[in-house]
Design an enzyme around this catalytic site. Sequence first.
Site, PDB file in Angstrom:
ATOM      1  N   ARG A  99      28.690  33.197 -34.749  1.00 24.22           N
ATOM      2  CA  ARG A  99      27.311  33.655 -34.574  1.00 24.22           C
ATOM      3  C   ARG A  99      26.496  32.697 -33.724  1.00 24.22           C
ATOM      4  NH1 ARG A  99      25.366  37.409 -32.919  1.00 24.22           N
ATOM      5  NH2 ARG A  99      26.877  38.496 -34.245  1.00 24.22           N
ATOM      6  N   LYS A 134       6.516  27.998 -22.463  1.00 20.28           N
ATOM      7  CA  LYS A 134       6.497  29.180 -23.334  1.00 20.28           C
ATOM      8  C   LYS A 134       7.934  29.474 -23.762  1.00 20.28           C
ATOM      9  CE  LYS A 134       2.397  31.086 -21.062  1.00 20.28           C
ATOM     10  NZ  LYS A 134       1.848  32.175 -20.216  1.00 20.28           N
ATOM     11  N   LYS A 166      -5.112  21.123 -17.935  1.00 18.73           N
ATOM     12  CA  LYS A 166      -5.377  22.557 -17.932  1.00 18.73           C
ATOM     13  C   LYS A 166      -6.840  22.819 -18.280  1.00 18.73           C
ATOM     14  CE  LYS A 166      -2.050  25.304 -18.799  1.00 18.73           C
ATOM     15  NZ  LYS A 166      -1.048  26.187 -19.448  1.00 18.73           N
ATOM     16  N   GLU A 199      -4.904  22.062 -13.123  1.00 19.31           N
ATOM     17  CA  GLU A 199      -5.089  23.509 -13.038  1.00 19.31           C
ATOM     18  C   GLU A 199      -6.475  23.827 -12.493  1.00 19.31           C
ATOM     19  OE1 GLU A 199      -3.888  26.249 -16.398  1.00 19.31           O
ATOM     20  OE2 GLU A 199      -6.065  26.467 -16.527  1.00 19.31           O
ATOM     21  N   ASP A 223      -4.487  29.033 -11.047  1.00 14.22           N
ATOM     22  CA  ASP A 223      -4.286  29.858 -12.234  1.00 14.22           C
ATOM     23  C   ASP A 223      -4.957  31.217 -12.078  1.00 14.22           C
ATOM     24  OD1 ASP A 223      -3.364  30.326 -14.907  1.00 14.22           O
ATOM     25  OD2 ASP A 223      -5.421  30.046 -15.598  1.00 14.22           O
TER      26      ASP A 223
END
Length: 285
Positions: A99, A134, A166, A199, A223
């Site tokens: 698995r 992410k 950011k 950013e 962005d």
Amino acid sequence: MKSYDEQLEHLIKEALAEDIGDGDHSALSCIPADKRGKAVLKIKQDGVLAGVEVAEKIFKIAGHPIIFIPYRKDGEVMTAGEKAFEVEAFVHTILSCERLVLNCMQRMSGIATLTRQYVEKISGYGTKILDTRKTTPNFRLLEKEAVRIGGGTNHRFGLFDMIMLKDNHIDYAGGIEPAIEKAWRYVLQNKPGLKIEVETRSIDDVKKVCLAGQGKVFRVMFDNFTPEKIKEALLIVNHEFETEASGGINLGNIVAYADTGVDYVSIGGLIHQAKGLDLSLKAEL
């Protein structure tokens, strides 16, 4: 930071411990501990293969001796009906690893396949495809490895290997100029050589970075800029910084972004929108 091999070994051991617990009682209950056998990884869906080297590592960590014969390599195009590898080991080892091997390879192959689609889409341009943070907690190592196998480029691995200012950092710091200045002083005092990326949310932000970031910032991120706005921003940057586009970029519009001449395009969807591919590990009798 630990090496890739050290991180991979840790990931595998933790994953095996999570799955096996105090024993694989399904195997223990009906198969002698000294019985050896073979299994084959069968490809059931077209795509880009990823995770063969990881699979070999899993089997080797789980039990010895093993014989691992790869038929295909990571990064190769695979076709349904083909075999990726054959493994010979104690049957208990094969069953306890099954698995984890499939979970890793199915996930990695899905990411590599999607990444390859993006890379091929802009093959005639100089723009490179970046991944993002992410990722799935505790599985980032292999998700980013799958992006690399698919032909993409890895962005920073975490919060520790690059400073990225950011929107929230900039707002909390009181604006772009003070954020850059504080970050630069921090680098000089604490982490010499650590790169700074900023950013931007508007053309005005780009102008501020170009003025305040000379000799301090290495890359400017645009962005949620449209391709037209990016072209305008690139004229302002004038090759003085690396450039990156991010936000709302997909297979349908990636060419328009690459056509601007931006250096990098970062796409979170490489990982969080990828679908696992169909593979199976079957006993060979």
